[in-house]
Design a protein around this motif. Structure first.
Motif, PDB file in Angstrom:
ATOM      1  N   ARG A 219       0.951  -1.178   0.074  1.00 14.22           N
ATOM      2  CA  ARG A 219       0.053   0.093  -0.135  1.00 14.22           C
ATOM      3  C   ARG A 219       0.692   1.236   0.043  1.00 14.22           C
ATOM      4  O   ARG A 219       0.534   2.211  -0.702  1.00 14.22           O
ATOM      5  CB  ARG A 219      -1.001   0.198   1.345  1.00 14.22           C
ATOM      6  N   LYS A 223       1.213   0.758  -4.389  1.00 13.28           N
ATOM      7  CA  LYS A 223      -0.169   0.628  -4.823  1.00 13.28           C
ATOM      8  C   LYS A 223      -0.448   2.135  -5.461  1.00 13.28           C
ATOM      9  O   LYS A 223      -1.088   2.005  -6.622  1.00 13.28           O
ATOM     10  CB  LYS A 223      -1.069   0.645  -3.749  1.00 13.28           C
ATOM     11  N   ASN A 227      -1.801   2.646  -9.241  1.00 19.82           N
ATOM     12  CA  ASN A 227      -2.858   3.330  -9.675  1.00 19.82           C
ATOM     13  C   ASN A 227      -2.783   4.329 -10.764  1.00 19.82           C
ATOM     14  O   ASN A 227      -3.516   4.445 -11.579  1.00 19.82           O
ATOM     15  CB  ASN A 227      -3.484   4.071  -8.252  1.00 19.82           C
ATOM     16  N   LYS A 252      -6.753  -8.467  -3.262  1.00 21.32           N
ATOM     17  CA  LYS A 252      -7.946  -7.464  -3.045  1.00 21.32           C
ATOM     18  C   LYS A 252      -7.327  -6.058  -3.218  1.00 21.32           C
ATOM     19  O   LYS A 252      -8.077  -5.145  -3.658  1.00 21.32           O
ATOM     20  CB  LYS A 252      -8.351  -7.569  -1.663  1.00 21.32           C
ATOM     21  N   GLU A 253      -5.901  -5.841  -2.970  1.00 17.11           N
ATOM     22  CA  GLU A 253      -5.324  -4.542  -3.384  1.00 17.11           C
ATOM     23  C   GLU A 253      -5.542  -4.455  -4.688  1.00 17.11           C
ATOM     24  O   GLU A 253      -5.776  -3.446  -5.323  1.00 17.11           O
ATOM     25  CB  GLU A 253      -3.672  -4.521  -2.911  1.00 17.11           C
ATOM     26  N   TRP A 254      -5.052  -5.229  -5.702  1.00 23.03           N
ATOM     27  CA  TRP A 254      -5.024  -5.400  -7.005  1.00 23.03           C
ATOM     28  C   TRP A 254      -6.672  -5.076  -7.421  1.00 23.03           C
ATOM     29  O   TRP A 254      -6.996  -4.224  -8.330  1.00 23.03           O
ATOM     30  CB  TRP A 254      -4.682  -6.494  -7.700  1.00 23.03           C
ATOM     31  N   HIS A 255      -7.675  -5.507  -6.759  1.00 25.27           N
ATOM     32  CA  HIS A 255      -9.024  -5.460  -7.253  1.00 25.27           C
ATOM     33  C   HIS A 255      -9.310  -4.173  -7.062  1.00 25.27           C
ATOM     34  O   HIS A 255     -10.366  -3.586  -7.906  1.00 25.27           O
ATOM     35  CB  HIS A 255      -9.970  -6.652  -6.364  1.00 25.27           C
ATOM     36  N   ASP A 256      -8.968  -3.383  -6.112  1.00 21.26           N
ATOM     37  CA  ASP A 256      -9.138  -1.988  -5.840  1.00 21.26           C
ATOM     38  C   ASP A 256      -8.775  -0.993  -7.103  1.00 21.26           C
ATOM     39  O   ASP A 256      -9.173  -0.109  -7.505  1.00 21.26           O
ATOM     40  CB  ASP A 256      -8.559  -1.545  -4.756  1.00 21.26           C
ATOM     41  N   LEU A 257      -7.682  -1.564  -7.904  1.00 24.03           N
ATOM     42  CA  LEU A 257      -7.126  -0.847  -8.597  1.00 24.03           C
ATOM     43  C   LEU A 257      -8.246  -0.548 -10.090  1.00 24.03           C
ATOM     44  O   LEU A 257      -8.817  -1.623 -10.137  1.00 24.03           O
ATOM     45  CB  LEU A 257      -5.839  -1.434  -9.259  1.00 24.03           C
ATOM     46  N   LEU A 278     -13.788 -10.722  -4.928  1.00 25.23           N
ATOM     47  CA  LEU A 278     -13.181 -10.464  -6.159  1.00 25.23           C
ATOM     48  C   LEU A 278     -14.349 -10.491  -7.435  1.00 25.23           C
ATOM     49  O   LEU A 278     -14.551 -11.739  -7.647  1.00 25.23           O
ATOM     50  CB  LEU A 278     -12.094 -11.165  -6.492  1.00 25.23           C
ATOM     51  N   LYS A 280     -14.284  -8.938 -10.436  1.00 32.66           N
ATOM     52  CA  LYS A 280     -13.820  -8.681 -11.755  1.00 32.66           C
ATOM     53  C   LYS A 280     -13.252  -9.962 -12.404  1.00 32.66           C
ATOM     54  O   LYS A 280     -13.499 -11.063 -11.618  1.00 32.66           O
ATOM     55  CB  LYS A 280     -12.396  -7.829 -11.511  1.00 32.66           C
TER      56      LYS A 280
END
Ligand SMILES: Cc1c2[nH]c(c1CCC(=O)O)Cc1[nH]c(c(CCC(=O)O)c1C)Cc1[nH]c(c(CCC(=O)O)c1C)Cc1[nH]c(c(C)c1CCC(=O)O)C2
Length: 347
Positions: A219, A223, A227, A252-257, A278, A280
């Motif tokens: 993060r 991240k 982003n 989950k961090e990737w999924h936020d992008l 997830l 996506k």
């Protein structure tokens, strides 16, 4: 191949649209496991092949024609754009990328130049044009390495097991670290834009080794730059895919992008990834080592993965990492037809 209708199942699944079969491709499908490729490698190194557009196009096309995959991935390496910015890299067979001028300080970062794709890598753009305008009837995936993974080679000077030098640099020299991330992000954005302009229909970002970081450090140190990369690439309007090895804790961090597809290695089952929220498109995730097992084991695992994947239209079959050199081409062909037939009759 020109006369065949364009197969857009892969692009549709990336966007979560319905298809008549689960589309598939294999990471590292072009290369090491193919006898035709090994023959070419007796004569030329990786960079020598990529400098010859007709030959690179042939290597890229080969697995698509032999296995009937739903996408092609451009034959080149994540190191390909780095010489353009002043990185002295060599790909050593059996070892991987080796860099003779590793990054040790902020002033090393400041010395890095800019990429001008038409000038620096015209042969890559030409290969893309040949493939997409004349040869392929499936989408061509372009790609780039992500800043962490590229930086890991640039700082370590070659492949590493624990990325200690990389992490030490990140913790001790945050200013230089963020300057390096920004430099690599700018380079990758320009590089990816040029691949899409030349005809690439989807982009995979390989952050192969970022799983070495814990969630908090991801993060803080990664991240924000990821982003920025995905936000800048969004106007290209092609599916953007993320992939890394041993990075389930970052899914989950990737999924936020702002990206379209989360690529999973073999460690996290598809249903558990869905349960984590997830939604996506997911891409994956047969353990590539299973391709060395007897067929009944392979088939059992394929069914398990497909049964979970096919619960949603947002699913692309792949391996959890690249094809091993020891895998028989006949096995890949059999896997591809099984995925196509099983999914077509169960959709
Ligand atoms: C980390 C990374 C690299 N390269 C790549 C990654 C990210 C994917 C991953 O996580 O594996 C990406 C890559 N490298 C190559 C491709 C195109 C082929 C394809 O995917 O079908 C792709 C997508 C060709 C290659 N890149 C390399 C080869 C082997 C060169 C040879 O034939 O001797 C190929 C076909 C060399 C390379 N390049 C790299 C390594 C670690 C190695 C040595 C290990 C190996 O043999 O694969 C760096």
């Amino acid at each position: 191949m020109e006369s065949k209708q364009f197969n857009d199942a892969f692009l549709k699944a990336c966007r979560g649209e319905k298809t008549d079969h689960v589309p598939l491709w294999f990471m590292r499908q072009a290369g090491r496991s193919q006898p035709e490729y090994r023959k070419i490698k007796e004569k030329y190194g990786l960079f020598e092949i990529t400098h010859q557009p007709e030959l690179s196009a042939y290597v890229t096309r080969l697995p698509v024609e032999q296995y009937n995959t739903d996408a092609a991935i451009l034959y080149k390496d994540i190191m390909t754009p780095l010489p353009a910015i002043g990185v002295d890299v060599e790909i050593k067979t059996g070892i991987g990328p080796v860099i003779s001028n590793p990054i040790r300080s902020l002033s090393d970062v400041e010395k890095l130049g800019e990429i001008n794709p038409e000038q620096d890598i015209p042969y890559i753009l030409e290969t893309i044009r040949i493939l997409t305008q004349e040869q392929l009837n499936v989408p061509l995936i372009g790609f780039a390495g992500a800043p962490f993974t590229l930086a890991s080679y640039m700082i370590e000077g070659g492949p590493s097991k624990n990325y200690n030098k990389t992490k030490a640099f990140m913790y001790a020299e945050p200013k230089a670290w963020f300057a390096l991330m920004d430099k690599l992000a700018d380079t990758m954005i320009t590089y990816v834009e040029s691949q899409v302009k030349a005809g690439a229909k989807a982009i995979q970002i390989f952050d192969s080794w970022v799983g070495a970081l814990n969630v908090q450090d991801y993060r803080t140190f990664i991240k924000p730059v990821m982003n920025r990369i995905f936000t800048s690439l969004a106007p290209l309007n092609v599916p953007l895919i993320m992939f890394g090895v041993g990075a389930s804790h970052l899914a989950k961090e990737w999924h936020d992008l702002p990206l379209d597809v989360v690529g999973l290695d073999w460690r996290l089952p598809i249903n558990e990834a869905r349960a984590m929220g997830l939604t996506k498109t997911l891409q994956g995730n047969l353990d590539p080592a299973i391709l060395l097992a007897p067929w009944h084991v392979i088939e059992e695992r394929l069914k398990e993965i497909l049964d979970e994947g096919m619960k949603s239209d947002s699913y692309v079959f792949n391996l959890g990492h690249g094809v091993f050199p020891e895998v028989q081409p006949a096995t890949l062909k059999k896997v591809a037809s099984f995925v196509h037939e099983y999914s077509a009759s169960n959709k």
